[in-house]
Write an enzyme that holds these catalytic residues in place. Structure first.
Site, PDB file in Angstrom:
ATOM      1  N   ARG A  53      12.285  77.411  -2.783  1.00 42.22           N
ATOM      2  CA  ARG A  53      11.889  78.567  -3.607  1.00 42.22           C
ATOM      3  C   ARG A  53      10.675  79.040  -3.144  1.00 42.22           C
ATOM      4  O   ARG A  53      10.423  80.494  -3.101  1.00 42.22           O
ATOM      5  CB  ARG A  53      12.204  78.453  -5.046  1.00 42.22           C
ATOM      6  CG  ARG A  53      13.568  78.326  -5.545  1.00 42.22           C
ATOM      7  CD  ARG A  53      13.851  77.678  -6.532  1.00 42.22           C
ATOM      8  NE  ARG A  53      13.789  76.373  -6.213  1.00 42.22           N
ATOM      9  CZ  ARG A  53      14.908  75.741  -5.899  1.00 42.22           C
ATOM     10  NH1 ARG A  53      15.896  76.224  -5.602  1.00 42.22           N
ATOM     11  NH2 ARG A  53      14.699  74.440  -5.352  1.00 42.22           N
ATOM     12  N   THR A  54       9.803  78.184  -3.218  1.00 42.29           N
ATOM     13  CA  THR A  54       8.193  78.846  -3.198  1.00 42.29           C
ATOM     14  C   THR A  54       7.976  79.212  -1.605  1.00 42.29           C
ATOM     15  O   THR A  54       7.411  80.119  -1.597  1.00 42.29           O
ATOM     16  CB  THR A  54       7.331  77.448  -3.612  1.00 42.29           C
ATOM     17  OG1 THR A  54       7.617  76.901  -5.071  1.00 42.29           O
ATOM     18  CG2 THR A  54       5.849  78.064  -4.059  1.00 42.29           C
TER      19      THR A  54
ATOM     20  N   HIS B 170       1.216  73.989 -10.606  1.00 41.19           N
ATOM     21  CA  HIS B 170       1.984  74.713  -9.608  1.00 41.19           C
ATOM     22  C   HIS B 170       1.722  76.325 -10.314  1.00 41.19           C
ATOM     23  O   HIS B 170       2.554  76.660 -10.996  1.00 41.19           O
ATOM     24  CB  HIS B 170       3.305  74.328  -9.809  1.00 41.19           C
ATOM     25  CG  HIS B 170       4.255  75.094  -8.693  1.00 41.19           C
ATOM     26  ND1 HIS B 170       4.059  76.042  -7.975  1.00 41.19           N
ATOM     27  CD2 HIS B 170       5.356  74.599  -8.397  1.00 41.19           C
ATOM     28  CE1 HIS B 170       5.003  76.186  -7.280  1.00 41.19           C
ATOM     29  NE2 HIS B 170       5.945  75.307  -7.411  1.00 41.19           N
TER      30      HIS B 170
ATOM     31  N   ARG C  61       1.021  73.778   0.035  1.00 42.21           N
ATOM     32  CA  ARG C  61       1.655  72.871  -0.820  1.00 42.21           C
ATOM     33  C   ARG C  61       1.318  71.470  -0.376  1.00 42.21           C
ATOM     34  O   ARG C  61       1.441  71.219   1.050  1.00 42.21           O
ATOM     35  CB  ARG C  61       3.272  73.097  -0.631  1.00 42.21           C
ATOM     36  CG  ARG C  61       3.746  71.895  -1.588  1.00 42.21           C
ATOM     37  CD  ARG C  61       5.451  71.916  -1.870  1.00 42.21           C
ATOM     38  NE  ARG C  61       5.595  73.055  -2.958  1.00 42.21           N
ATOM     39  CZ  ARG C  61       6.587  73.213  -3.573  1.00 42.21           C
ATOM     40  NH1 ARG C  61       7.596  72.335  -3.232  1.00 42.21           N
ATOM     41  NH2 ARG C  61       6.721  74.128  -4.631  1.00 42.21           N
TER      42      ARG C  61
ATOM     43  N   LYS D 138      -1.256  63.651  15.026  1.00 40.55           N
ATOM     44  CA  LYS D 138      -1.999  62.751  16.181  1.00 40.55           C
ATOM     45  C   LYS D 138      -3.326  62.422  15.210  1.00 40.55           C
ATOM     46  O   LYS D 138      -4.174  61.699  15.927  1.00 40.55           O
ATOM     47  CB  LYS D 138      -2.729  63.948  17.222  1.00 40.55           C
ATOM     48  CG  LYS D 138      -1.505  64.589  17.860  1.00 40.55           C
ATOM     49  CD  LYS D 138      -2.059  65.573  19.158  1.00 40.55           C
ATOM     50  CE  LYS D 138      -1.120  66.375  19.643  1.00 40.55           C
ATOM     51  NZ  LYS D 138      -1.766  67.557  20.171  1.00 40.55           N
TER      52      LYS D 138
HETATM   53  C1  NCD Z   1       8.903  72.588  -8.384  1.00 41.64           C
HETATM   54  C2  NCD Z   1       8.079  72.086  -7.648  1.00 41.64           C
HETATM   55  O1  NCD Z   1       7.818  71.875  -6.319  1.00 41.64           O
HETATM   56  O2  NCD Z   1       7.095  71.377  -8.442  1.00 41.64           O
HETATM   57  N1  NCD Z   1       9.866  73.426  -7.504  1.00 41.64           N
HETATM   58  C3  NCD Z   1       9.699  74.615  -7.388  1.00 41.64           C
HETATM   59  O3  NCD Z   1       8.441  75.186  -6.931  1.00 41.64           O
HETATM   60  N2  NCD Z   1      10.282  75.653  -7.839  1.00 41.64           N
HETATM   61  C4  NCD Z   1       9.926  71.810  -9.173  1.00 41.64           C
HETATM   62  C5  NCD Z   1      10.383  70.542  -8.720  1.00 41.64           C
HETATM   63  O4  NCD Z   1      10.457  70.121  -7.460  1.00 41.64           O
HETATM   64  O5  NCD Z   1      11.332  69.793  -9.646  1.00 41.64           O
END
Ligand code: NCD
Length: 328
Positions: A73-74, A152, A124, A103
């Protein structure tokens, strides 16, 4: 888990009504008016997306999506957000396998390389504090798309937008937060977000080993968030405006045996549980993925928004955020 926060010197910039050029690392940077400003742009973005309006707002801009951890999703919504606004993305999923990180290139060098190619970095990372570290290294905006078990923030912006759309306010709400309160970065940011508004209460329900750390409870209470820890499902109050479910964060456990032992105690949202404890006006949220935590039989209940408004709002709020940090 390695925490690098001790290495960090600089303060994060507060938004204070101006997103342009700022890093978005933590909910700590936001005030109520900043969230309102983002919502007003997100509503505009919703019109653009829903009506397939051609937009050139990000034309000529390039967004690096640097994802050291898996994401649906993100990653997907940042990619879609950029493209719906006429911008382009540099998609790097799994840099450990496909970039010079493999590397032995350092994190700092990698960030500087993508800074040279693009206008924003969406990052991320599996370690808490890495978004902040990247923000210190890069002079272009860095957006935290989830750093380890820490925060997040963009998930919280879409969660707050979803709550606001449904209830018309973000104060004096009661919410039930369920699951991995220790490791879930979505919950950590959400509680910080809710603490900005007056009179909010959260009821916490988690396996014993996954409770919210005591120092976090103290600091959230000091910001005005009312926190009530529940011992079992039977204690769920029947007047919550929302339930927010999370999975046990498997990737934060040292071994799969450790994970299995805790996962067995996790709570599941079922039609029976809703029938018993959920009010008719509440909404059921989940950042997803759900991993056995929400019975698919709940999906047809119109209170279940995790595959409906909650997911779509991720697109609108991220479109808004990209436009705002780029000053467009
Ligand atoms: C979440 C995350 O990555 O923290 N997912 C997301 O971004 N929608 C929640 C999760 O992974 O449980």
């Amino acid at each position: 888990m390695l925490q690098i926060s001790s290495l960090i010197q600089s303060e994060l910039a507060q938004i204070r009504g101006n997103f342009t050029g700022k890093d978005i690392v933590s909910l700590e940077q936001f005030a109520v008016d900043d969230i309102r400003l983002l919502f007003s742009v997100a509503r505009e973005m919703k019109r653009v997306a829903v009506n397939n309006m051609p937009s050139a707002r990000l034309a000529g801009y390039l967004v690096s999506l640097l994802f050291f951890e898996p994401s649906s999703r993100t990653f997907g919504s940042f990619c879609a957000a950029t493209k719906r606004l006429g911008g382009q993305t540099l998609d790097i999923q799994n840099p450990e396998a496909v970039t010079s990180v493999y590397k032995g290139e350092t994190f700092e060098d990698t960030i500087q390389v993508f800074e040279a190619y693009s206008d924003v970095i969406v990052l991320r990372h599996q370690l808490a504090g890495m978004a902040r570290r990247a923000a210190e290294v890069a002079s272009i905006p860095v957006i935290n798309a989830g750093d380890g078990n820490n925060e997040h923030p963009t998930q919280t912006l879409l969660d707050l937008f979803t709550l606001h759309e449904r209830f018309g306010r973000l104060d004096h709400l009661k919410g039930l937060l369920v699951g991995d309160l220790l490791n879930s970065r979505t919950l950590h940011s959400l509680m910080r977000g809710l603490s900005l508004f007056k009179g909010n209460t959260v009821y916490l329900l988690s396996p014993q080993l996954l409770r919210l750390p005591a120092d976090e409870i103290v600091s959230l209470r000091a910001r005005g968030l009312r926190i009530v820890e529940l011992a079992s499902e039977e204690d769920i109050p029947r007047d919550c405006a929302f339930w927010y479910w999370t999975r046990v964060q498997k990737e934060r456990f040292a071994s799969s045996a450790d994970y299995q032992a805790v996962a067995r105690q996790s709570f599941v949202a079922t039609p029976e549980l809703l029938a018993r404890y959920a009010s008719k006006d509440m909404i059921l949220m989940d950042p997803l993925p759900r991993v056995g935590t929400i019975d698919p039989a709940v999906d047809s209940d119109e209170r279940a928004v995790y595959l409906r408004s909650q997911i779509r709002n991720g697109l609108y709020t991220r479109m808004a955020l990209l436009a705002l940090v780029l000053g467009l």
